[in-house]
Design an enzyme around this catalytic site. Structure first.
Site, PDB file in Angstrom:
ATOM      1  N   ASN A 140       6.549  46.992 -14.991  1.00 60.97           N
ATOM      2  CA  ASN A 140       6.424  47.064 -13.533  1.00 60.97           C
ATOM      3  C   ASN A 140       7.809  47.255 -12.936  1.00 60.97           C
ATOM      4  OD1 ASN A 140       4.620  46.644 -11.117  1.00 60.97           O
ATOM      5  ND2 ASN A 140       6.207  45.133 -10.666  1.00 60.97           N
ATOM      6  N   GLU A 141       7.958  48.271 -12.117  1.00 63.40           N
ATOM      7  CA  GLU A 141       9.237  48.529 -11.442  1.00 63.40           C
ATOM      8  C   GLU A 141      10.410  48.232 -12.385  1.00 63.40           C
ATOM      9  OE1 GLU A 141       9.322  46.590  -7.612  1.00 63.40           O
ATOM     10  OE2 GLU A 141       8.198  48.237  -6.725  1.00 63.40           O
ATOM     11  N   TRP A 155      10.063  39.695   1.771  1.00 64.24           N
ATOM     12  CA  TRP A 155      11.390  39.656   1.151  1.00 64.24           C
ATOM     13  C   TRP A 155      12.483  40.242   2.041  1.00 64.24           C
ATOM     14  CZ3 TRP A 155      12.348  44.808   0.946  1.00 64.24           C
ATOM     15  CH2 TRP A 155      11.251  45.671   0.754  1.00 64.24           C
ATOM     16  N   ARG A 191      10.851  36.227 -12.337  1.00 59.87           N
ATOM     17  CA  ARG A 191      10.205  37.233 -13.189  1.00 59.87           C
ATOM     18  C   ARG A 191      11.271  38.189 -13.711  1.00 59.87           C
ATOM     19  NH1 ARG A 191       6.974  41.159  -8.811  1.00 59.87           N
ATOM     20  NH2 ARG A 191       8.804  41.735  -7.628  1.00 59.87           N
ATOM     21  N   GLU A 208       5.047  34.976  -3.395  1.00 64.52           N
ATOM     22  CA  GLU A 208       4.640  36.099  -2.553  1.00 64.52           C
ATOM     23  C   GLU A 208       3.450  35.774  -1.658  1.00 64.52           C
ATOM     24  OE1 GLU A 208       6.386  39.913  -4.805  1.00 64.52           O
ATOM     25  OE2 GLU A 208       4.469  39.230  -5.597  1.00 64.52           O
ATOM     26  N   LYS A 209       3.257  34.490  -1.364  1.00 62.42           N
ATOM     27  CA  LYS A 209       2.056  34.124  -0.597  1.00 62.42           C
ATOM     28  C   LYS A 209       2.126  34.585   0.852  1.00 62.42           C
ATOM     29  CE  LYS A 209       3.624  29.292  -0.347  1.00 62.42           C
ATOM     30  NZ  LYS A 209       4.702  29.500  -1.344  1.00 62.42           N
ATOM     31  N   HIS A 213       3.257  37.554   1.644  1.00 64.96           N
ATOM     32  CA  HIS A 213       3.201  39.024   1.605  1.00 64.96           C
ATOM     33  C   HIS A 213       1.773  39.437   1.933  1.00 64.96           C
ATOM     34  CE1 HIS A 213       3.484  43.103   0.073  1.00 64.96           C
ATOM     35  NE2 HIS A 213       4.750  42.941  -0.246  1.00 64.96           N
ATOM     36  N   GLU A 248       2.137  51.284  -4.817  1.00 64.31           N
ATOM     37  CA  GLU A 248       2.198  50.100  -3.947  1.00 64.31           C
ATOM     38  C   GLU A 248       2.774  50.469  -2.586  1.00 64.31           C
ATOM     39  OE1 GLU A 248       4.592  46.891  -5.402  1.00 64.31           O
ATOM     40  OE2 GLU A 248       3.892  47.105  -7.452  1.00 64.31           O
TER      41      GLU A 248
HETATM   42  C1  GLA Z   1       7.255  45.086  -5.840  1.00 65.41           C
HETATM   43  C2  GLA Z   1       6.489  44.584  -7.041  1.00 65.41           C
HETATM   44  C3  GLA Z   1       5.250  43.816  -6.683  1.00 65.41           C
HETATM   45  C4  GLA Z   1       5.507  42.921  -5.505  1.00 65.41           C
HETATM   46  C5  GLA Z   1       5.997  43.747  -4.349  1.00 65.41           C
HETATM   47  C6  GLA Z   1       6.205  42.959  -3.079  1.00 65.41           C
HETATM   48  O1  GLA Z   1       6.885  46.315  -5.413  1.00 65.41           O
HETATM   49  O2  GLA Z   1       6.155  45.617  -7.914  1.00 65.41           O
HETATM   50  O3  GLA Z   1       4.884  43.054  -7.810  1.00 65.41           O
HETATM   51  O4  GLA Z   1       6.453  41.968  -5.841  1.00 65.41           O
HETATM   52  O5  GLA Z   1       7.234  44.280  -4.709  1.00 65.41           O
HETATM   53  O6  GLA Z   1       6.654  43.789  -2.034  1.00 65.41           O
END
Ligand code: GLA
Length: 670
Positions: free
Chosen positions: A154-155, A322, A116, A362-363, A365, A314
């Site tokens: 996002n981030e 991760w 991504r 991310e499954k 997580h 979040e």
């Molecule tokens: C970041 C991203 C999310 C996800 C989380 C996992 O914060 O914004 O999309 O990937 O990490 O911890």
């Protein structure tokens, strides 16, 4: 500029929810989601963050029907939406058609499609597509009643904080031409008489790509500033598109304000652009004191928000996926984490993510609805948190106040850790957290402030490793001391100006007069070298040949090449005091120095005599009442003196408050 709302629209009480990715699920699961969200008390979810390829499967062909249904269903369920611009990851057709939008690393590696965020933030082509997608979203959902706030990208800068592509090269030059009136000014600022680096025109300048040895430090710093500004420029472009179409809807994006990573976006420089600040925070599972890092991140979020309520966009209900070893959270940990954010000013508690994915990276997580379903501690905690946040609705809008400030400066972080320095062992976040930790352990509430803030009025101001300062920033710290504050400055501070040029005449240049000391040479210690101070305390990492020029020695070196010379000093300045900590004392010695400063500055803890591992924070309401949060991270119940209404247990507390092991309490004090 019109005033934009500073909070998600039509979300009653504390906002509660998480990232919701319904495109990963069949309809029956999506229908169940709404029921479960209602059961848990969820009232806000982030939708469509990574949905671009779903919404525009082929260039110019859109499929919004599924998202229309999702938003309608959420609205019917009484759940509001932080709607994303869907631009956080370009779809494969876009990178295939325009491979020139892909980012590149310093050594030339192209970061391709398949994960991504594979875009160069300076790419005009990508910007055009991202703005167009953002406009589509805004036009489609401008009047949707579930639309509460825009979640932009996002981030930003998460995976690609620095891009070295040809797009970046052009944008970097443009940025430099804005910053420097002429190439001569740039040459002077970068000190290019060194190593034959003189530039004859802006055309010759490149990003600091891989080179034979140390790249020009000012070039590296300017590239760091540029990269942070470039992310902000992207944010602004998308935000402006949204504001044009939906001026009544607030905009935000999720920051990453956790240490020790997340070095490269200077969030303080984004403050003025945010309608509401949002942060993501993840615990480092291997850190047994991760709750202290969490508190720092929350205090930093409040600092970047200028004291206003902020969104925890979040965190995780349990493990992430991760870290090297992704451990599930322990009993009560998620609830304590959530209340700790709330205590420090968050009015929204959200998670990545609502339902745990079955496929994709991310499954493993955790999520609010885990793989194992409802008969799980994770789900029971999700429901319990919803119950608690509902009971805590009155807390919304109340504010945290502090007598102590800690200066946090991203450019000093970038500068202090450059290559070619006296030691490669310096870590800016470690030094900052060392002082923050000592304050946390003493239950002192701290405001995290930028170097540009006016610290007058705080009783004590800590400025750890404030490596690069402007004359004005240094003058403000001096003025605060003169006005009565205790200012504590630690080693490798005030060394350079904003262009990374050393301030001559002895270290720590900018603070020599304030501190009443002059250092002639640095003496970093060897790895594993620990030396004694005159009071028996031990210190490592750093020493310097310091002379008193008005200050008094508080501690001196008892051994080593600098035996007898000062290691900690104290100077009287106007009505206040300036302390210099010219080494890294061990944690006990750091704690006793903090005790001394706090005692002299007259700073008291939120609650007296709290046992180790218990934190207390107070939020103050406009009506003069306050909310006392007590979070017990220990496995023993505690009693402390407090009276008021226990909001979580819905009962009065008279004189003695009991907080069970690993649990939290919130008392409304009138
Ligand atoms: C970041 C991203 C999310 C996800 C989380 C996992 O914060 O914004 O999309 O990937 O990490 O911890």
């Amino acid at each position: 500029m019109p005033n934009h709302p500073a909070w998600p629209l039509n979300v009653p009480g504390i906002a509660y929810g998480g990232d919701y990715n319904p495109e990963q699920w069949p309809l029956d699961v999506q229908l169940q989601d709404i029921e479960l969200m209602r059961e848990a008390g969820v009232n806000l979810v982030s939708v469509a963050i990574f949905s671009w390829a779903q919404l525009e499967p082929r260039e110019g062909e859109y499929d919004f029907a599924w998202l229309d249904d999702v938003l309608d269903r959420l609205h019917a369920g009484g759940i509001q939406v932080a709607l994303a611009t869907a631009t956080a990851s370009p779809p494969p057709w876009l990178t295939r058609k325009h491979p020139e939008i892909l980012p590149r690393t310093a050594d030339g590696t192209v970061l391709g499609q398949g994960a991504r965020q594979s875009y160069a933030v300076s790419s005009p082509v990508f910007r055009r597509y991202a703005v167009a997608m953002t406009r589509r979203m805004a036009e489609r959902y401008r009047d949707h009643p579930a639309l509460a706030v825009w979640h932009i990208d996002n981030e930003l800068g998460c995976h690609v904080p620095h891009d070295y592509s040809d797009n970046a090269e052009v944008a970097f030059r443009n940025w430099l031409q804005e910053r420097y009136a002429s190439i001569d000014d740039l040459n002077a600022a970068w000190g290019t008489t060194f190593w034959s680096q003189r530039y004859d025109s802006f055309e010759e300048i490149l990003p600091p790509r891989a080179a034979p040895t140390f790249v020009n430090p000012t070039q590296q710093l300017d590239f760091a500033r540029f990269s942070s500004d470039e992310q902000l420029a992207h944010y602004r472009a998308l935000r402006d598109a949204l504001r044009e179409i939906t001026p009544q809807v607030p905009t935000t994006t999720n920051f990453m304000m956790s240490l020790p990573d997340n070095k490269w976006v200077d969030y303080f420089s984004w403050s003025a652009d945010m309608d509401v600040v949002a942060n993501d925070h993840y615990l480092i599972a291997a850190d047994r004191e991760a709750h202290i890092g969490l508190a720092f991140s929350a205090d930093l979020s409040r600092g970047v928000a200028g004291g206003a309520p902020w969104i925890l966009m979040e965190h995780s209900t349990s493990a992430v996926n991760w870290q090297p070893r992704n451990r599930a959270k322990g009993p009560g940990q998620m609830l304590r984490n959530s209340l700790a954010h709330l205590a420090r000013g968050a009015d929204a508690i959200m998670f990545f993510q609502w339902r745990q994915s079955l496929a994709g990276a991310e499954k493993y997580h955790s999520a609010m609805v885990p793989h194992a379903g409802r008969d799980t501690d994770v789900w029971r905690n999700t429901v319990e948190l919803g119950r608690r946040l509902k009971a805590l609705a009155p807390v919304k809008g109340s504010r945290v106040t502090a007598d102590v400030a800690l200066v946090f400066d991203y450019p000093s972080w970038w500068g202090a850790e450059l290559d070619g320095h006296p030691t490669d062992a310096l870590s800016y976040p470690q030094e900052v957290l060392r002082w923050y930790r000592a304050l946390w352990q003493r239950d002192i509430t701290v405001d995290i402030v930028p170097a540009q803030a006016d610290p007058t009025g705080y009783r004590a101001v800590f400025a750890p490793m404030l490596y690069s300062v402007t004359d004005q920033d240094a003058a403000r710290l001096t003025a605060a001391a003169q006005a009565g504050a205790h200012v504590v400055i630690t080693f490798f501070s005030g060394i350079v100006d904003e262009f990374d040029h050393v301030r001559p005449g002895g270290y720590p240049g900018a603070f020599r007069d304030l501190l009443g000391v002059r250092t002639e040479e640095f003496h970093p210690l060897h790895e594993d070298e620990v030396l004694a101070l005159d009071d028996g305390a031990r210190a490592d990492l750093w020493s310097e040949k310091t002379h008193l020029e008005g200050a008094k020695a508080v501690r001196t070196w008892a051994e080593g090449p600098l035996a007898g010379l000062p290691a900690v000093t104290r100077n009287t300045v106007g009505d206040g005091t300036a302390w210099y900590i010219a080494t890294r004392p061990d944690s006990e010695a750091t704690g006793s120095l903090v005790d001394q400063v706090l005692a002299e500055a007259g700073v008291a803890p939120v609650v007296a005599d709290l046992p180790t591992g218990v934190e207390a924070v107070r939020r103050h309401a406009a009506d003069g009442s306050s909310y006392l949060f007590v979070i017990n991270h220990t496995d023993r119940g505690i009693d402390l003196a407090a009276s008021g209404r226990d909001l979580l247990r819905d009962q009065d507390v008279i004189d003695t408050l009991h907080v069970p092991a690993l649990d939290s309490t919130v008392i409304h004090e009138r």
